[in-house]
Design a protein around this motif. Structure first.
Motif, mmCIF file in Angstrom:
data_model
loop_
_atom_site.group_PDB
_atom_site.id
_atom_site.type_symbol
_atom_site.label_atom_id
_atom_site.label_comp_id
_atom_site.label_asym_id
_atom_site.label_seq_id
_atom_site.Cartn_x
_atom_site.Cartn_y
_atom_site.Cartn_z
ATOM 1 N N MET A 120 33.227 34.166 27.639
ATOM 2 C CA MET A 120 32.580 33.236 28.298
ATOM 3 C C MET A 120 33.327 31.997 28.518
ATOM 4 S SD MET A 120 30.101 32.828 30.156
ATOM 5 C CE MET A 120 28.542 32.018 30.532
ATOM 6 N N LYS A 121 34.071 31.632 27.594
ATOM 7 C CA LYS A 121 34.875 30.334 27.616
ATOM 8 C C LYS A 121 36.021 30.525 28.648
ATOM 9 C CE LYS A 121 37.866 29.770 24.443
ATOM 10 N NZ LYS A 121 39.022 29.606 22.838
ATOM 11 N N ARG A 122 36.670 31.685 28.664
ATOM 12 C CA ARG A 122 37.834 31.986 29.476
ATOM 13 C C ARG A 122 37.266 31.823 31.003
ATOM 14 N NH1 ARG A 122 42.847 35.275 27.379
ATOM 15 N NH2 ARG A 122 42.426 34.473 25.393
ATOM 16 N N LEU A 123 36.132 32.285 31.236
ATOM 17 C CA LEU A 123 35.435 32.508 32.585
ATOM 18 C C LEU A 123 35.047 31.046 32.858
ATOM 19 C CD1 LEU A 123 34.333 34.256 34.714
ATOM 20 C CD2 LEU A 123 32.193 34.343 33.610
ATOM 21 N N ILE A 124 34.444 30.345 31.949
ATOM 22 C CA ILE A 124 34.290 28.632 32.433
ATOM 23 C C ILE A 124 35.481 28.250 32.719
ATOM 24 C CG2 ILE A 124 33.329 26.519 31.639
ATOM 25 C CD1 ILE A 124 31.385 28.468 29.911
ATOM 26 N N GLY A 125 36.627 28.478 31.829
ATOM 27 C CA GLY A 125 37.847 27.771 32.304
ATOM 28 C C GLY A 125 38.485 28.239 33.428
ATOM 29 N N LEU A 126 38.394 29.457 33.702
ATOM 30 C CA LEU A 126 38.798 30.116 35.013
ATOM 31 C C LEU A 126 38.029 29.469 36.256
ATOM 32 C CD1 LEU A 126 40.581 31.881 36.705
ATOM 33 C CD2 LEU A 126 38.651 33.515 36.124
ATOM 34 N N GLY A 127 36.666 29.213 35.986
ATOM 35 C CA GLY A 127 35.847 28.594 36.993
ATOM 36 C C GLY A 127 36.373 27.235 37.404
ATOM 37 N N LEU A 128 36.879 26.463 36.221
ATOM 38 C CA LEU A 128 37.261 25.065 36.565
ATOM 39 C C LEU A 128 38.540 25.045 37.292
ATOM 40 C CD1 LEU A 128 36.324 22.978 33.003
ATOM 41 C CD2 LEU A 128 35.693 22.492 35.484
ATOM 42 N N VAL A 129 39.456 26.060 36.728
ATOM 43 C CA VAL A 129 40.776 26.163 37.491
ATOM 44 C C VAL A 129 40.518 26.352 39.026
ATOM 45 C CG1 VAL A 129 43.009 27.394 37.656
ATOM 46 C CG2 VAL A 129 42.106 26.472 35.644
ATOM 47 N N VAL A 130 39.712 27.590 39.283
ATOM 48 C CA VAL A 130 39.294 27.767 40.863
ATOM 49 C C VAL A 130 38.915 26.640 41.339
ATOM 50 C CG1 VAL A 130 38.213 29.311 41.969
ATOM 51 C CG2 VAL A 130 39.360 30.277 40.230
ATOM 52 N N ALA A 131 37.946 25.984 41.084
ATOM 53 C CA ALA A 131 37.287 24.873 41.651
ATOM 54 C C ALA A 131 38.234 23.816 41.729
ATOM 55 C CB ALA A 131 36.222 24.301 40.599
ATOM 56 N N GLY A 132 39.285 23.384 40.970
ATOM 57 C CA GLY A 132 40.043 22.443 41.332
ATOM 58 C C GLY A 132 41.275 22.909 42.136
ATOM 59 N N VAL A 133 41.732 23.959 42.145
ATOM 60 C CA VAL A 133 42.604 24.691 43.050
ATOM 61 C C VAL A 133 41.867 24.705 44.671
ATOM 62 C CG1 VAL A 133 43.711 26.579 44.343
ATOM 63 C CG2 VAL A 133 43.895 26.033 41.665
ATOM 64 N N LEU A 134 40.558 25.025 44.766
ATOM 65 C CA LEU A 134 39.846 25.201 45.946
ATOM 66 C C LEU A 134 39.296 23.927 46.555
ATOM 67 C CD1 LEU A 134 38.192 28.591 45.715
ATOM 68 C CD2 LEU A 134 40.384 27.899 47.136
ATOM 69 N N TYR A 135 39.282 22.935 45.441
ATOM 70 C CA TYR A 135 38.242 21.516 45.856
ATOM 71 C C TYR A 135 38.791 20.970 46.863
ATOM 72 C CZ TYR A 135 36.090 17.308 44.632
ATOM 73 O OH TYR A 135 35.357 15.933 44.711
ATOM 74 N N PRO A 136 39.986 20.554 47.124
ATOM 75 C CA PRO A 136 40.459 19.907 48.621
ATOM 76 C C PRO A 136 39.745 20.677 49.693
ATOM 77 C CG PRO A 136 42.215 20.008 46.996
ATOM 78 C CD PRO A 136 41.349 20.881 46.447
ATOM 79 N N PHE A 137 39.824 21.966 49.801
ATOM 80 C CA PHE A 137 39.458 22.730 50.995
ATOM 81 C C PHE A 137 38.098 22.643 51.062
ATOM 82 C CE2 PHE A 137 43.513 24.403 49.856
ATOM 83 C CZ PHE A 137 44.281 24.101 51.003
ATOM 84 N N ALA A 138 37.012 22.627 49.801
ATOM 85 C CA ALA A 138 35.841 22.777 49.823
ATOM 86 C C ALA A 138 35.286 21.205 50.116
ATOM 87 C CB ALA A 138 35.301 22.905 48.298
#
Length: 181
Positions: free
Chosen positions: A1-19
């Motif tokens: 679960m910890k890795r999934l949340i960390g991955l979610g933050l990374v994905v959110a960070g990468v996609l954030y400007p486009f979002a």
């Protein structure tokens, strides 16, 4: 679960400007704050309790709370600056206390680093500090004075290309320093 949340933050960070660029037509800044705040809160609840991690999460949650209360589209653009500041703080504090980040990573592959390699990893950590400082300053300048499209281009693409070039350049330099072709 910890890795999934960390991955979610990374994905959110990468996609954030486009979002932000494309999402503002459909979503309020308050909704971005809820999503980011939820990810950071999940990270706090699932990650080991380290002072630096808790401090980062507290600042990120404060940012999300401010964003939620203000519902400001302009404030949305400060998130990449916050992340660069976090990274600068993490890399910079490792130069002052304990083992530099690059040395920690190098010791995962080679636990007994020679003194020359330790010195090299300290220099690499310093280079990353300069990168995060410049990246944060550019992101702040674009936040303050540039149109949203420029901000999106830099934070969503150019910053990652620069990071990739720095990774590649460091890898090539490391191969040369180690005497590999």
């Amino acid at each position: 679960m910890k890795r999934l949340i960390g991955l979610g933050l990374v994905v959110a960070g990468v996609l954030y400007p486009f979002a932000v660029h494309f999402g503002l037509a459909h979503f309020a800044p308050r909704q971005f704050a809820l999503l980011l705040g939820g990810l950071w809160l999940a990270r706090v609840l699932s990650a080991p309790r380290r002072p630096a991690s808790l401090c980062m999460a507290a600042l990120a949650l404060a940012f999300c709370a401010l964003l939620g209360l203000s519902d400001s589209a302009q404030l949305l653009r400060w998130y990449p600056v916050l992340i660069s500041t976090f990274m600068l703080g993490l890399f910079g504090s490792s130069l002052l206390h304990g083992m530099p980040i690059a040395e920690r990573l190098a010791r995962l592959q080679e636990p007994d680093l020679p003194a020359r390699a330790v010195q090299y990893t300290r220099r690499v950590t310093q280079v990353w500090c300069v990168f995060f400082l410049l990246n944060g300053l550019i992101a702040a300048g674009l936040t303050l004075w540039a149109p949203l499209s420029w901000w999106t281009l830099y934070n969503g693409l150019i910053a990652y290309i620069a990071m990739g070039l720095l990774f590649a350049g460091e890898w090539l330099t490391r191969q040369r320093v180690r005497g590999r072709p």
